[in-house]
Design a protein around this motif. Structure first.
Motif, PDB file in Angstrom:
ATOM      1  N   PRO A 198      -7.896 -18.068  -5.081  1.00  0.00           N
ATOM      2  CA  PRO A 198      -8.508 -16.875  -5.697  1.00  0.00           C
ATOM      3  C   PRO A 198      -8.713 -15.726  -4.700  1.00  0.00           C
ATOM      4  CG  PRO A 198      -9.667 -18.840  -6.394  1.00  0.00           C
ATOM      5  CD  PRO A 198      -8.706 -19.265  -5.339  1.00  0.00           C
ATOM      6  N   LEU A 199      -9.071 -16.037  -3.475  1.00  0.00           N
ATOM      7  CA  LEU A 199      -9.247 -14.970  -2.484  1.00  0.00           C
ATOM      8  C   LEU A 199      -7.921 -14.289  -2.162  1.00  0.00           C
ATOM      9  CD1 LEU A 199     -11.815 -16.565  -0.022  1.00  0.00           C
ATOM     10  CD2 LEU A 199     -12.183 -14.628  -1.542  1.00  0.00           C
ATOM     11  N   MET A 200      -6.849 -15.059  -2.075  1.00  0.00           N
ATOM     12  CA  MET A 200      -5.539 -14.470  -1.815  1.00  0.00           C
ATOM     13  C   MET A 200      -5.066 -13.625  -3.000  1.00  0.00           C
ATOM     14  SD  MET A 200      -4.565 -15.011   1.206  1.00  0.00           S
ATOM     15  CE  MET A 200      -6.263 -14.897   1.739  1.00  0.00           C
ATOM     16  N   GLY A 255      -4.061  -8.253  -4.925  1.00  0.00           N
ATOM     17  CA  GLY A 255      -4.291  -7.176  -5.887  1.00  0.00           C
ATOM     18  C   GLY A 255      -4.725  -5.886  -5.215  1.00  0.00           C
ATOM     19  N   ILE A 256      -5.603  -6.004  -4.231  1.00  0.00           N
ATOM     20  CA  ILE A 256      -6.056  -4.823  -3.498  1.00  0.00           C
ATOM     21  C   ILE A 256      -4.894  -4.196  -2.735  1.00  0.00           C
ATOM     22  CG2 ILE A 256      -7.525  -4.044  -1.588  1.00  0.00           C
ATOM     23  CD1 ILE A 256      -9.579  -6.145  -2.565  1.00  0.00           C
ATOM     24  N   ILE A 257      -4.085  -5.030  -2.093  1.00  0.00           N
ATOM     25  CA  ILE A 257      -2.918  -4.521  -1.362  1.00  0.00           C
ATOM     26  C   ILE A 257      -1.935  -3.857  -2.317  1.00  0.00           C
ATOM     27  CG2 ILE A 257      -0.890  -5.246  -0.037  1.00  0.00           C
ATOM     28  CD1 ILE A 257      -2.730  -7.317   1.321  1.00  0.00           C
ATOM     29  N   ALA A 258      -1.738  -4.436  -3.504  1.00  0.00           N
ATOM     30  CA  ALA A 258      -0.822  -3.848  -4.492  1.00  0.00           C
ATOM     31  C   ALA A 258      -1.306  -2.472  -4.935  1.00  0.00           C
ATOM     32  CB  ALA A 258      -0.686  -4.779  -5.695  1.00  0.00           C
ATOM     33  N   LEU A 278      -0.754   3.404  -4.671  1.00  0.00           N
ATOM     34  CA  LEU A 278      -1.304   4.737  -4.414  1.00  0.00           C
ATOM     35  C   LEU A 278      -0.524   5.446  -3.301  1.00  0.00           C
ATOM     36  CD1 LEU A 278      -5.130   4.045  -4.673  1.00  0.00           C
ATOM     37  CD2 LEU A 278      -3.704   5.314  -6.281  1.00  0.00           C
ATOM     38  N   PHE A 279      -0.145   4.692  -2.283  1.00  0.00           N
ATOM     39  CA  PHE A 279       0.661   5.276  -1.215  1.00  0.00           C
ATOM     40  C   PHE A 279       2.015   5.738  -1.758  1.00  0.00           C
ATOM     41  CE2 PHE A 279       3.867   4.779   2.137  1.00  0.00           C
ATOM     42  CZ  PHE A 279       3.394   5.726   3.038  1.00  0.00           C
ATOM     43  N   ALA A 280       2.618   4.940  -2.633  1.00  0.00           N
ATOM     44  CA  ALA A 280       3.907   5.308  -3.222  1.00  0.00           C
ATOM     45  C   ALA A 280       3.764   6.576  -4.060  1.00  0.00           C
ATOM     46  CB  ALA A 280       4.454   4.155  -4.062  1.00  0.00           C
ATOM     47  N   PHE A 281       2.661   6.709  -4.813  1.00  0.00           N
ATOM     48  CA  PHE A 281       2.444   7.918  -5.604  1.00  0.00           C
ATOM     49  C   PHE A 281       2.226   9.133  -4.712  1.00  0.00           C
ATOM     50  CE2 PHE A 281       1.482   5.595  -9.603  1.00  0.00           C
ATOM     51  CZ  PHE A 281       2.254   6.364 -10.448  1.00  0.00           C
ATOM     52  N   SER A 282       1.589   8.938  -3.565  1.00  0.00           N
ATOM     53  CA  SER A 282       1.372  10.071  -2.674  1.00  0.00           C
ATOM     54  C   SER A 282       2.678  10.529  -2.025  1.00  0.00           C
ATOM     55  CB  SER A 282       0.345   9.716  -1.597  1.00  0.00           C
ATOM     56  OG  SER A 282       0.879   8.791  -0.686  1.00  0.00           O
ATOM     57  N   TYR A 283       3.625   9.619  -1.892  1.00  0.00           N
ATOM     58  CA  TYR A 283       4.922   9.971  -1.317  1.00  0.00           C
ATOM     59  C   TYR A 283       5.782  10.728  -2.328  1.00  0.00           C
ATOM     60  CZ  TYR A 283       9.139   9.497   1.471  1.00  0.00           C
ATOM     61  OH  TYR A 283      10.260   9.765   2.206  1.00  0.00           O
ATOM     62  N   HIS A 284       5.915  10.168  -3.525  1.00  0.00           N
ATOM     63  CA  HIS A 284       6.676  10.820  -4.597  1.00  0.00           C
ATOM     64  C   HIS A 284       6.305  10.133  -5.917  1.00  0.00           C
ATOM     65  CE1 HIS A 284      10.046  12.264  -7.037  1.00  0.00           C
ATOM     66  NE2 HIS A 284      10.165  13.215  -6.120  1.00  0.00           N
TER      67      HIS A 284
END
Length: 66
Positions: free
Chosen positions: A9-11, A16-19, A24-30
C-alpha cells in the motif's frame, strides 16, 4: 512485520504521488504531452485491471464469480 504488510500500500501511494507529479510536469512542458501522459496512465490502469480480473477469475470457480 508491520512494514511487510504495509509495503505494497505504501508503494501504491508513493507511485500515485509520483504519477501526479510527472503528469503535472508533462503539462507544464506542453499540453499535448500532458494529455499523452493521462492517456498512458489510463491504458496502464486498464491493462492492470484486466490482468487482475483474469488472474482472479482463474482462481475461482464459475459459481464464485457471480
Amino acid at each position: 512485520m508491520i512494514l511487510q504488510i504495509l509495503f505494497i500500500p505504501l508503494m501504491m501511494i508513493l507511485s500515485g504521488i509520483i504519477a501526479v507529479v510527472l503528469t503535472l510536469f508533462a503539462f507544464s512542458y506542453h499540453p499535448l504531452i500532458g494529455l499523452a501522459a493521462i492517456v498512458g496512465w489510463a491504458i496502464l490502469i486498464t491493462a492492470v485491471g484486466k490482468w487482475e480480473w483474469r488472474r482472479i477469475g482463474k482462481e475461482m470457480d464459475f459459481d464464485d464469480r457471480r
